[in-house]
Motif scaffolding. Structure first.
Motif, PDB file in Angstrom:
ATOM      1  N   UNK A  24       0.867  -1.249  -0.072  1.00 14.24           N
ATOM      2  CA  UNK A  24      -0.056  -0.010  -0.006  1.00 14.24           C
ATOM      3  C   UNK A  24       0.907   1.287  -0.055  1.00 14.24           C
ATOM      4  N   UNK A  25       0.547   2.005  -0.862  1.00 13.85           N
ATOM      5  CA  UNK A  25       1.465   3.349  -1.109  1.00 13.85           C
ATOM      6  C   UNK A  25       1.527   4.167   0.458  1.00 13.85           C
ATOM      7  N   UNK A  26       0.255   4.357   0.960  1.00 14.55           N
ATOM      8  CA  UNK A  26       0.018   4.874   2.234  1.00 14.55           C
ATOM      9  C   UNK A  26       0.963   4.499   3.255  1.00 14.55           C
ATOM     10  N   UNK A  27       1.481   3.035   3.068  1.00 10.45           N
ATOM     11  CA  UNK A  27       2.382   2.822   4.070  1.00 10.45           C
ATOM     12  C   UNK A  27       3.749   2.957   3.871  1.00 10.45           C
ATOM     13  N   UNK A  28       4.108   3.710   2.920  1.00 14.03           N
ATOM     14  CA  UNK A  28       5.684   4.140   2.329  1.00 14.03           C
ATOM     15  C   UNK A  28       6.006   5.535   2.633  1.00 14.03           C
ATOM     16  N   UNK A  78       6.576   8.995   1.864  1.00 12.64           N
ATOM     17  CA  UNK A  78       6.010   9.444   0.559  1.00 12.64           C
ATOM     18  C   UNK A  78       7.505  10.530   0.065  1.00 12.64           C
ATOM     19  N   UNK A  79       8.348  10.625   0.801  1.00 11.56           N
ATOM     20  CA  UNK A  79       9.654  11.579   0.628  1.00 11.56           C
ATOM     21  C   UNK A  79      10.599  10.511  -0.211  1.00 11.56           C
ATOM     22  N   UNK A  80      10.158   9.035  -0.137  1.00  8.40           N
ATOM     23  CA  UNK A  80      11.226   8.220  -0.949  1.00  8.40           C
ATOM     24  C   UNK A  80      10.708   7.765  -2.121  1.00  8.40           C
ATOM     25  N   UNK A  81       9.492   8.093  -2.490  1.00  6.97           N
ATOM     26  CA  UNK A  81       8.522   7.939  -3.803  1.00  6.97           C
ATOM     27  C   UNK A  81       9.322   8.445  -4.906  1.00  6.97           C
ATOM     28  N   UNK A  82       9.817   7.858  -5.633  1.00  7.05           N
ATOM     29  CA  UNK A  82      10.453   8.558  -7.013  1.00  7.05           C
ATOM     30  C   UNK A  82       9.909   8.280  -8.390  1.00  7.05           C
ATOM     31  N   UNK A 130      14.013   0.747   1.507  1.00  7.39           N
ATOM     32  CA  UNK A 130      13.698  -0.620   1.725  1.00  7.39           C
ATOM     33  C   UNK A 130      12.322  -0.649   1.864  1.00  7.39           C
ATOM     34  N   UNK A 131      11.628  -2.006   1.758  1.00 11.64           N
ATOM     35  CA  UNK A 131      10.267  -1.989   2.086  1.00 11.64           C
ATOM     36  C   UNK A 131      10.156  -3.225   3.066  1.00 11.64           C
ATOM     37  N   UNK A 132       9.845  -2.854   4.384  1.00  8.87           N
ATOM     38  CA  UNK A 132       9.795  -4.021   5.439  1.00  8.87           C
ATOM     39  C   UNK A 132       8.782  -4.976   4.897  1.00  8.87           C
TER      40      UNK A 132
END
Length: 133
Positions: A38-42, A44-48, A100-102
């Motif tokens: 889910x994008x909401x769990x990431x 936002x400053x690391x979305x490229x 990284x994604x947990x």
């Protein structure tokens, strides 16, 4: 997968693009697995933006996402955009995550039912387990 997904992993927000990659994997006689985050769990400053996807677009898919008929039109649309992850998602259907994604955030899509299962709850098949020295 114990440590999650590596930094700079690409993500698709478009079913047609995901299906394209799944079909490509099947063409190589492998079994595709769709991972969902889910994008909401990431962060936002690391979305490229997916710069590789902008530079080497899959036009058969892009035409249906952004109505850009060719690479030149896509390039023009990109240059006229904010050139951020939102523009990348809107133009080509994909983004990159710089962190990284947990593994706790990762779910696996069951292709038969459409259900999502937490990655950490799925036991590997016996033949997929490598012995440790």
């Amino acid at each position: 997968m114990k440590s999650g997904l590596n930094a700079h992993t690409c993500f698709s927000g478009n079913d047609e693009l995901s299906d394209y990659y799944a079909e490509t994997i099947e063409d190589e006689d492998a079994i595709p697995v769709t991972l969902v985050v889910e994008v909401a769990s990431l962060d936002k400053n690391l979305l490229l933006p997916d710069i590789n996807g902008i530079e080497e677009p899959i036009m058969t898919i892009v035409r249906g996402i952004s109505n850009c008929r060719d690479e030149e039109a896509l390039y023009d649309a990109w240059m006229d955009s904010t050139q951020d992850w939102v523009a990348s998602l809107n133009l080509i259907g994909s983004i990159v995550y710089g962190g990284t994604v947990d593994p706790l955030l990762i779910q696996v899509l069951d292709p038969n039912t459409g259900d999502l299962k937490p990655l950490i709850s799925i036991e590997p098949e016996a033949d997929e387990i490598s012995p440790t020295p």
